[in-house]
Design a protein around this motif. Structure first.
Motif, PDB file in Angstrom:
ATOM      1  N   VAL A   3      -5.040  -1.430 -46.599  1.00  0.00           N
ATOM      2  CA  VAL A   3      -6.726  -1.334 -45.516  1.00  0.00           C
ATOM      3  C   VAL A   3      -7.515  -0.988 -45.780  1.00  0.00           C
ATOM      4  O   VAL A   3      -6.870  -0.469 -44.236  1.00  0.00           O
ATOM      5  CB  VAL A   3      -5.848  -3.251 -44.827  1.00  0.00           C
ATOM      6  CG1 VAL A   3      -7.370  -3.872 -44.709  1.00  0.00           C
ATOM      7  CG2 VAL A   3      -5.052  -3.977 -45.449  1.00  0.00           C
ATOM      8  N   LEU A   5     -10.392  -1.140 -42.560  1.00  0.00           N
ATOM      9  CA  LEU A   5     -11.714  -2.195 -41.991  1.00  0.00           C
ATOM     10  C   LEU A   5     -12.256  -1.643 -40.709  1.00  0.00           C
ATOM     11  O   LEU A   5     -12.646  -0.753 -40.613  1.00  0.00           O
ATOM     12  CB  LEU A   5      -9.791  -2.397 -40.451  1.00  0.00           C
ATOM     13  CG  LEU A   5      -8.761  -2.589 -40.633  1.00  0.00           C
ATOM     14  CD1 LEU A   5      -7.770  -2.455 -39.092  1.00  0.00           C
ATOM     15  CD2 LEU A   5      -8.427  -4.362 -41.135  1.00  0.00           C
ATOM     16  N   LEU A  50     -11.392  -5.294 -45.081  1.00  0.00           N
ATOM     17  CA  LEU A  50     -11.830  -6.578 -44.331  1.00  0.00           C
ATOM     18  C   LEU A  50     -12.759  -6.173 -43.428  1.00  0.00           C
ATOM     19  O   LEU A  50     -12.803  -4.696 -42.592  1.00  0.00           O
ATOM     20  CB  LEU A  50     -10.437  -6.381 -42.992  1.00  0.00           C
ATOM     21  CG  LEU A  50      -9.010  -7.338 -43.835  1.00  0.00           C
ATOM     22  CD1 LEU A  50      -8.307  -7.788 -42.443  1.00  0.00           C
ATOM     23  CD2 LEU A  50      -9.822  -9.170 -43.758  1.00  0.00           C
ATOM     24  N   LEU A  79     -14.314 -10.419 -42.567  1.00  0.00           N
ATOM     25  CA  LEU A  79     -13.776 -11.082 -41.520  1.00  0.00           C
ATOM     26  C   LEU A  79     -14.230 -11.048 -39.888  1.00  0.00           C
ATOM     27  O   LEU A  79     -15.051 -10.491 -39.534  1.00  0.00           O
ATOM     28  CB  LEU A  79     -12.348 -10.708 -40.770  1.00  0.00           C
ATOM     29  CG  LEU A  79     -11.554 -10.455 -39.889  1.00  0.00           C
ATOM     30  CD1 LEU A  79     -10.753 -12.204 -40.207  1.00  0.00           C
ATOM     31  CD2 LEU A  79     -10.773  -9.606 -39.491  1.00  0.00           C
ATOM     32  N   LEU A 109      -3.960 -15.071 -41.869  1.00  0.00           N
ATOM     33  CA  LEU A 109      -4.701 -13.244 -42.062  1.00  0.00           C
ATOM     34  C   LEU A 109      -3.407 -12.356 -42.876  1.00  0.00           C
ATOM     35  O   LEU A 109      -3.789 -11.799 -43.819  1.00  0.00           O
ATOM     36  CB  LEU A 109      -4.922 -12.372 -41.085  1.00  0.00           C
ATOM     37  CG  LEU A 109      -5.504 -11.347 -41.400  1.00  0.00           C
ATOM     38  CD1 LEU A 109      -7.017 -11.599 -42.329  1.00  0.00           C
ATOM     39  CD2 LEU A 109      -5.537 -10.415 -40.133  1.00  0.00           C
ATOM     40  N   LEU A 113      -4.597 -11.540 -46.862  1.00  0.00           N
ATOM     41  CA  LEU A 113      -4.594 -10.338 -47.905  1.00  0.00           C
ATOM     42  C   LEU A 113      -3.526 -10.260 -48.663  1.00  0.00           C
ATOM     43  O   LEU A 113      -3.979 -10.105 -49.943  1.00  0.00           O
ATOM     44  CB  LEU A 113      -4.214  -9.611 -46.748  1.00  0.00           C
ATOM     45  CG  LEU A 113      -5.068  -8.473 -44.856  1.00  0.00           C
ATOM     46  CD1 LEU A 113      -4.651  -8.293 -44.003  1.00  0.00           C
ATOM     47  CD2 LEU A 113      -6.241  -7.833 -46.148  1.00  0.00           C
TER      48      LEU A 113
END
Length: 230
Positions: A3, A5, A50, A79, A109, A113
Motif C-alpha cells: 500500500v 499512503l 490510500l 481516505l 479499514l 483494503l
C-alpha cells in the motif's frame, strides 16, 4: 498487499503505518503531497493507494487523475474527512475506486483494503447511497433526453439500463444492502454470512453484470430499485 499512503498529516501517517504493518500489510511508501504521490505510484506500483484529498503542493484528486492516466489499472482509494458530495462525485470521476472517511474503525479499514485488492471497491456507509442517487439521476436524465449528460455517462447508463436481471435472489439481497450503504460486515450480520463471503458475492455480481467498477453497480441497483434502506 503493498500500500502507498498519501497524506500531509505525519501523525496520521505514523498511525496508519503501525496499523497496516500490524495486520501484515506492507507500506510501500509514504507521500506527503499530490506530485510526490504520482512519482511514488509510478516508481513503486503498489497494490492499493490510500489518497487524501486536500494536501499542500497538489491535491489528491488531481494526483488521482494523473496516476490513472499513466496507469489505468491503479487501485486508488480516497481516505478523507470530507463528506462533501462534490468531493465524492469528483473522486469517482477522477478514477478513484473507493471513498473512505477517516472516522471509520481500524478493522473496517483493513476489510476495505482487502475488498479493494480483490476488485470490490469500498465506500463508507451512506456514501454508496449518495452515488446511487446521483447515478439514478443521470439515468433519468439520459432516458428523458435532458441536456447536460456527457456522452460517456449516457453510453454507460444506457448500457446498464438494457441489462437483463441475471442475479440470483441472494445476490440481489447482497446488492440491496451494499447499495443502501452498509459495510460488508454489516451485510454479513444481516444475512448470516462472513464479510469474505459478502465480498465474494459482490465480485460475482460484477462479473454477472459485466461491470468493471462500483459506480456501474450502483447505477444498476438504482435502475432495479435496490437502494432503499432496511
Amino acid at each position: 498487499m503493498r500500500v502507498l499512503l498519501a497524506d500531509d498529516h505525519r501523525l496520521l501517517l505514523e498511525g496508519l503505518v503501525n496499523l497496516l504493518t500490524t495486520n501484515g500489510i506492507d507500506v510501500a511508501g509514504q507521500a506527503h503531497d499530490g506530485p510526490e504521490a504520482v512519482a511514488m505510484a509510478r516508481a513503486l506500483r503498489p497494490d492499493v493507494i490510500l489518497m487524501d484529498i486536500r494536501m499542500p503542493g497538489g491535491d489528491g484528486l488531481t494526483a488521482t487523475r494523473h496516476i490513472r492516466a499513466e496507469w489505468p489499472g491503479a487501485r486508488i482509494v480516497i481516505l478523507t474527512t470530507s463528506t462533501d458530495d462534490a468531493d465524492l462525485f469528483e473522486a469517482v470521476k477522477s478514477g478513484a475506486c473507493g471513498y473512505l472517511l477517516k472516522s471509520m474503525s481500524a478493522d473496517d479499514l483493513i476489510v476495505s483494503l482487502d475488498g479493494a485488492l480483490t476488485g470490490v471497491p469500498p465506500f463508507s456507509p451512506g456514501l454508496a447511497e449518495k452515488l446511487l442517487a446521483e447515478f439514478a439521476r443521470l439515468a433519468e436524465s439520459t432516458a428523458t433526453g435532458i441536456a447536460g449528460v456527457s456522452p460517456a455517462e449516457a453510453t454507460e447508463t444506457v448500457a446498464i439500463q438494457t441489462m437483463p436481471p441475471v442475479l440470483t435472489e441472494r445476490q440481489r439481497e447482497v446488492l440491496q444492502l451494499v447499495a443502501s450503504g452498509l459495510t460488508y460486515k454489516e451485510v454479513g450480520a444481516r444475512l448470516h454470512l462472513s464479510p469474505r463471503t459478502v465480498k465474494y458475492h459482490m465480485g460475482e455480481i460484477m462479473a454477472a453484470l459485466h461491470l468493471e467498477h462500483r459506480a456501474q453497480v450502483l447505477a444498476y441497483a438504482g435502475r432495479e430499485g435496490l437502494g432503499a434502506r432496511f
